[in-house]
Design an enzyme around this catalytic site. Structure first.
Site, PDB file in Angstrom:
ATOM      1  N   THR A  59     -67.740 -31.909 -62.104  1.00 52.92           N
ATOM      2  CA  THR A  59     -66.621 -30.994 -61.897  1.00 52.92           C
ATOM      3  C   THR A  59     -65.328 -31.713 -61.499  1.00 52.92           C
ATOM      4  OG1 THR A  59     -65.937 -28.960 -60.787  1.00 52.92           O
ATOM      5  CG2 THR A  59     -67.281 -30.472 -59.482  1.00 52.92           C
ATOM      6  N   ASP A  71     -58.287 -30.541 -56.539  1.00 50.58           N
ATOM      7  CA  ASP A  71     -58.209 -29.192 -55.958  1.00 50.58           C
ATOM      8  C   ASP A  71     -56.738 -28.895 -55.687  1.00 50.58           C
ATOM      9  OD1 ASP A  71     -58.392 -26.818 -54.473  1.00 50.58           O
ATOM     10  OD2 ASP A  71     -60.175 -27.489 -53.402  1.00 50.58           O
ATOM     11  N   ARG A  73     -55.511 -25.814 -54.821  1.00 51.05           N
ATOM     12  CA  ARG A  73     -55.311 -24.550 -54.117  1.00 51.05           C
ATOM     13  C   ARG A  73     -54.386 -24.737 -52.918  1.00 51.05           C
ATOM     14  NH1 ARG A  73     -61.558 -22.929 -53.868  1.00 51.05           N
ATOM     15  NH2 ARG A  73     -61.632 -25.167 -53.516  1.00 51.05           N
ATOM     16  N   LYS A  99     -59.682 -26.501 -46.885  1.00 56.10           N
ATOM     17  CA  LYS A  99     -59.373 -25.161 -46.378  1.00 56.10           C
ATOM     18  C   LYS A  99     -59.254 -25.194 -44.851  1.00 56.10           C
ATOM     19  CE  LYS A  99     -61.461 -21.996 -48.598  1.00 56.10           C
ATOM     20  NZ  LYS A  99     -62.559 -21.143 -49.107  1.00 56.10           N
TER      21      LYS A  99
END
Length: 142
Positions: A59, A71, A73, A99
Site C-alpha cells: 500500500t 498519507d 490526510r 492522527k
C-alpha cells in the site's frame, strides 16, 4: 415491531461496528468522520494504487510509485470540530500515529489511545503488516 433496513443498505465495516460497540459500552463518545479517501489521495488515485497493489506492491509503495505521499490526510478540521463542541481532552481510538500527533499539535489532549483491530486474516495481514512496519501504525496484533 422491529423493522429491518432494506437489503440494499450497506452494513457498516467491522471496524465501525467495533467503534459503535465500544461507544455504547462507555455510555458516551463521539465519532468524527473525515471523508479523505485513500489516505487523502482521492478516489481516482486510490484506484490507481489498487492496480499497483494487484501487481504485488504494498500500500505504501503503490502511493509512492504514483508520486503521491504515503498519507496526505489533514486532521486540522477534526480538531476544530472537537473544540467547537468543547472537547479539549479525549480518549482516541486509532492505529495511526499521524492522527495522534496532529490532534495533539492542534491543542487536543489525548489522555488515552487504543488500537482498533477487528481481526487479522490472510486477506489483510500483508496490508496491516505494511502499515505497522513501514508507516509506524500501532498494530501490536500483527
Amino acid at each position: 415491531m422491529i423493522r429491518r433496513p432494506p437489503r440494499s443498505t450497506p452494513k457498516p465495516s467491522s471496524a465501525a461496528s467495533d467503534v459503535y460497540k465500544r461507544q455504547q459500552e462507555e455510555g458516551c463518545g463521539a465519532i468524527v468522520y473525515l471523508r479523505q479517501e485513500g489516505r487523502g489521495i482521492g478516489l481516482y488515485s486510490k484506484i490507481q494504487a489498487y492496480a499497483l497493489q494487484d501487481q504485488g506492491h504494498d500500500t505504501l509503495d503503490a502511493n509512492l510509485l504514483l508520486d503521491l505521499p504515503a498519507d496526505d490526510r489533514n486532521y486540522d478540521f477534526a480538531s476544530e470540530m472537537m473544540e467547537s463542541v468543547g472537547l479539549k481532552k479525549i480518549r482516541l481510538l486509532t492505529n495511526n500515529p499521524l492522527k495522534l500527533q496532529a490532534l495533539e499539535s492542534n491543542g487536543i489532549e489525548v489522555v488515552e489511545r487504543k488500537s482498533i483491530v477487528t481481526g487479522v486474516n490472510d486477506q489483510n495481514k500483508y496490508y496491516l503488516t505494511t502499515k505497522a512496519k513501514r508507516m509506524g501504525h500501532f498494530l501490536e496484533e500483527v
